[in-house]
Design an enzyme around this catalytic site. Structure first.
Site, PDB file in Angstrom:
ATOM      1  N   GLY A 181      65.403-103.512-112.821  1.00 36.51           N
ATOM      2  CA  GLY A 181      66.821-103.259-113.491  1.00 36.51           C
ATOM      3  C   GLY A 181      67.828-103.560-112.960  1.00 36.51           C
ATOM      4  O   GLY A 181      68.107-104.508-112.613  1.00 36.51           O
ATOM      5  N   GLU A 213      84.304 -88.787-116.619  1.00 36.34           N
ATOM      6  CA  GLU A 213      83.257 -87.877-116.620  1.00 36.34           C
ATOM      7  C   GLU A 213      83.713 -86.757-115.894  1.00 36.34           C
ATOM      8  O   GLU A 213      84.511 -86.628-114.682  1.00 36.34           O
ATOM      9  CB  GLU A 213      82.149 -88.840-116.178  1.00 36.34           C
ATOM     10  CG  GLU A 213      81.614 -89.704-117.721  1.00 36.34           C
ATOM     11  CD  GLU A 213      80.438 -90.601-117.532  1.00 36.34           C
ATOM     12  OE1 GLU A 213      80.139 -90.781-116.110  1.00 36.34           O
ATOM     13  OE2 GLU A 213      80.363 -91.314-118.218  1.00 36.34           O
ATOM     14  N   HIS A 248      69.647 -83.604-115.414  1.00 37.60           N
ATOM     15  CA  HIS A 248      71.233 -83.599-116.215  1.00 37.60           C
ATOM     16  C   HIS A 248      70.781 -82.605-117.954  1.00 37.60           C
ATOM     17  O   HIS A 248      70.236 -81.673-118.025  1.00 37.60           O
ATOM     18  CB  HIS A 248      70.880 -85.271-117.676  1.00 37.60           C
ATOM     19  CG  HIS A 248      71.724 -85.791-117.660  1.00 37.60           C
ATOM     20  ND1 HIS A 248      72.517 -84.971-119.129  1.00 37.60           N
ATOM     21  CD2 HIS A 248      72.272 -87.399-118.092  1.00 37.60           C
ATOM     22  CE1 HIS A 248      73.582 -86.356-119.589  1.00 37.60           C
ATOM     23  NE2 HIS A 248      73.683 -87.091-118.910  1.00 37.60           N
ATOM     24  N   ARG A 267      77.432 -81.789-112.718  1.00 34.65           N
ATOM     25  CA  ARG A 267      76.265 -81.959-112.823  1.00 34.65           C
ATOM     26  C   ARG A 267      75.147 -80.843-113.083  1.00 34.65           C
ATOM     27  O   ARG A 267      74.750 -79.907-113.733  1.00 34.65           O
ATOM     28  CB  ARG A 267      75.392 -83.478-113.305  1.00 34.65           C
ATOM     29  CG  ARG A 267      76.003 -84.303-113.783  1.00 34.65           C
ATOM     30  CD  ARG A 267      75.546 -85.443-113.981  1.00 34.65           C
ATOM     31  NE  ARG A 267      75.277 -86.161-115.081  1.00 34.65           N
ATOM     32  CZ  ARG A 267      75.297 -88.015-115.263  1.00 34.65           C
ATOM     33  NH1 ARG A 267      74.450 -87.964-113.981  1.00 34.65           N
ATOM     34  NH2 ARG A 267      75.724 -88.514-115.238  1.00 34.65           N
ATOM     35  N   HIS A 327      66.574 -86.260-114.058  1.00 32.94           N
ATOM     36  CA  HIS A 327      67.028 -87.120-114.504  1.00 32.94           C
ATOM     37  C   HIS A 327      67.391 -88.451-113.296  1.00 32.94           C
ATOM     38  O   HIS A 327      67.105 -89.400-113.503  1.00 32.94           O
ATOM     39  CB  HIS A 327      69.169 -86.488-115.356  1.00 32.94           C
ATOM     40  CG  HIS A 327      69.574 -87.909-115.720  1.00 32.94           C
ATOM     41  ND1 HIS A 327      69.775 -88.454-116.327  1.00 32.94           N
ATOM     42  CD2 HIS A 327      70.672 -88.605-114.922  1.00 32.94           C
ATOM     43  CE1 HIS A 327      70.509 -89.692-116.090  1.00 32.94           C
ATOM     44  NE2 HIS A 327      71.108 -89.397-115.519  1.00 32.94           N
ATOM     45  N   ARG A 367      74.860 -86.572-107.179  1.00 33.40           N
ATOM     46  CA  ARG A 367      75.354 -88.049-107.888  1.00 33.40           C
ATOM     47  C   ARG A 367      76.324 -87.286-108.482  1.00 33.40           C
ATOM     48  O   ARG A 367      76.769 -86.926-109.300  1.00 33.40           O
ATOM     49  CB  ARG A 367      74.226 -88.847-107.870  1.00 33.40           C
ATOM     50  CG  ARG A 367      74.969 -90.533-108.228  1.00 33.40           C
ATOM     51  CD  ARG A 367      73.949 -90.857-109.124  1.00 33.40           C
ATOM     52  NE  ARG A 367      73.226 -90.364-110.866  1.00 33.40           N
ATOM     53  CZ  ARG A 367      74.028 -90.481-111.815  1.00 33.40           C
ATOM     54  NH1 ARG A 367      74.775 -91.093-112.541  1.00 33.40           N
ATOM     55  NH2 ARG A 367      73.201 -90.151-113.433  1.00 33.40           N
TER      56      ARG A 367
END
Length: 550
Positions: A30, A132, A255, A304, A365, A400
């Site tokens: 990644g 966001e 999420h 979130r 998530h 997070r």
């Protein structure tokens, strides 16, 4: 029962099975793994191991973007503050400021590699910054709604043109090889690893003075997840078995808006949809009303964990399978420009987001905790580093903040590379490594056991260790995990290893760590919400688990 591959299946090295030697081993392809590999390659011989293909990790799935202070009306202090607020008081201040202050340089590095970030209309070179949930300013650098894919594609193109990196696809981490496990005198350290080569169906030994774990998180421990099938906690479990502490594993981010459709797979609907005005509504059958303002003053822009709990509450209250996310008030041109992949994916399932809402449901998530690591990615075990979602650096705290994860990968990859380069000259010669011993095992006669146990684990983790928890649910999960561990240890000792078995072994180990961490936290904070302990305790403190002495 054996607790590790090198404890139970290691013998002296034979001439035909010499370890593969490198300067640095990187497990995971990644953003964290690729960033480290590209920065090490000019001067180090690097082995990059990945469980499937180079592009099969979670990084390529990231939609929203990368947070960085680039606007004149923004500041490092504001980004730090937003991160700490989202992290519910549990973020490490030094780690947070370190990441935030290094963000602009990380974006500049990606741009130098040709990542096609979205720009302001009519202003070539001027990055378009979106906002966001949890952010107080527009600071999200993005490539439309497929930032991870764009970044990953650019880094892979660079990797293919870079010498000194040897890629090993279809190689699954089995376990780390340490001095202690080999019975060597002196302080313990990581000497390399064993990995299953699926193409050859045999386990190979890799040796290096430095090993980086960048294997991602453990979303597959839950029934509903936005993570790819590769997210089975391999690095976290292997580091724990090697003697490393882990921290904050009770904080699993769900999420809020995963696409709810039987053919959707693990497709998530980006945080940026709410950032650009998307509203969460009850389905028409339950009144069709907007509900987030009743749960939080920030409404859809709340962090979130708050949004996920609100959706979970409304679904249970009204007996719903999902809620709706409506962005149809924006123009079709706007939606095509900002969310082309979401628009196309939904259209393929018969959902026209320009005219109707998107059905969404929360899903596991992001793993906010992980292997305890310092500001250079170093773990408790000398020679071993942990990066990205595998690590717990203290940045994310109890939750997070959106778009801080890709940023963390790059900042800590650069820091780890610097530490490795500084330590390389002082490295001592490594001893011979043991080859893998398969002489006392046979092929599994009933692989259905592995499939059944994995399904059982994911279902009871969703039911008992999900968005809302209780002491009784956690106790039930702990009992079932203990039973599964016994079965898996026996299976691991008797049969030839497979990727499915290794993944199940790691999932059960990480599930155990999640439950243990959750049972120790007698409060509700961030992503961990307990009906038995609904208040937030003071002072905020991390949950740190120490592996037993071996």
């Amino acid at each position: 029962m054996p607790t590790s591959s090198t404890d139970s299946r290691s013998q002296n090295v034979s001439p035909a099975e010499q370890a593969l030697d490198f300067d640095v081993l990187i497990v995971g392809s990644g953003l964290a793994g690729l960033s480290a590999a590209l920065q090490l390659a000019p001067t180090r011989r690097v082995a990059l191991l990945t469980k499937q293909g180079l592009n099969d990790g979670a990084s390529a799935w990231a939609q929203g973007g990368i947070a960085a202070v680039l606007a004149e009306d923004d500041s490092f202090d504001a980004h730090v503050q937003d991160t700490q607020v989202a992290g519910a008081g549990l973020c490490d201040l030094a780690a947070t400021r370190f990441v935030v202050e290094n963000a602009p340089a990380a974006i500049a590095w990606l741009r130098s590699l040709g990542v096609p970030f979205s720009e302001e209309d009519g202003q070539p070179g001027a990055l378009h910054l979106t906002r966001e949930g949890g952010h107080s300013a527009r600071r999200i650098v993005h490539a439309a709604d497929a930032t991870g894919a764009a970044v990953q594609a650019s880094l892979l193109a660079q990797l293919r043109a870079t010498p000194h990196v040897t890629v090993f696809e279809q190689h699954t981490l089995v376990d780390l090889i340490t001095a202690r496990r080999l019975g060597l005198a002196g302080p313990d350290r990581c000497l390399g690893l064993h990995a299953l080569d699926e193409a050859r169906d045999r386990v190979r030994s890799f040796r290096a003075p430095h090993t980086i774990l960048a294997t991602g998180g453990a979303g597959q421990v839950y029934l509903h997840t936005t993570n790819p099938g590769t997210a089975t906690g391999d690095g976290i479990a292997a580091a724990w078995r090697a003697g490393c502490r882990v921290a904050n594993l009770e904080f699993i981010q769900f999420h809020p808006t995963s696409l709810c459709h039987p053919q959707a797979g693990s497709f998530l609907i980006s945080e940026a949809v709410r950032g650009e005005g998307g509203r969460l509504l009850l389905p028409e059958s339950a009144g069709g009303t907007r509900f987030m303002p009743q749960h939080d003053g920030r409404a859809e822009l709340a962090p979130r964990d708050i949004v996920a709990r609100a959706i979970d509450f409304e679904m249970k209250k009204h007996g719903l399978d999902c809620v709706h996310l409506d962005i149809s008030h924006q123009s079709p041109e706007f939606l095509q420009a900002h969310f082309p992949n979401i628009k196309a994916r939904c259209a393929g399932l018969g959902i026209d987001i320009t005219r109707e809402p998107i059905p969404v449901v929360p899903a596991a998530h992001y793993t906010c905790g992980g292997v305890l690591a310092d500001l250079a990615g170093r773990t408790d075990l000398p020679g071993l580093y942990a990066l990205g979602e595998t690590a717990c650096t203290g940045l994310h705290g109890a939750n997070r903040l959106a778009s801080n994860s890709l940023l963390e990968c790059m900042v800590f990859a650069r820091a780890a590379v610097q530490a490795i380069n500084e330590a390389a000259a002082a490295g001592a010669a490594l001893p011979p490594l043991p080859a893998w011993d398969e002489s006392r095992v046979s092929d599994a006669d009933e692989r259905v056991v592995i499939t059944h146990n994995r399904d059982e684990l994911r279902r009871f983790m969703w039911d008992y260790v999900g968005i809302v928890r209780t002491d009784k649910r956690l106790e039930r999960a702990a009992r079932r995990i203990a039973l599964l561990q016994g079965e898996i240890d026996e299976f691991y000792a008797r049969f030839h290893v497979s990727r499915e078995l290794l993944e199940l072994r790691n999932l059960v180990q990480v599930a155990d760590l999640i439950v243990r961490s959750a049972r120790l936290r007698r409060e509700s904070r961030g992503l961990h919400f307990s009906r038995d302990w609904p208040q937030t305790a003071a002072p905020a403190a991390p949950t740190i688990l120490v592996p037993p002495a071996r």
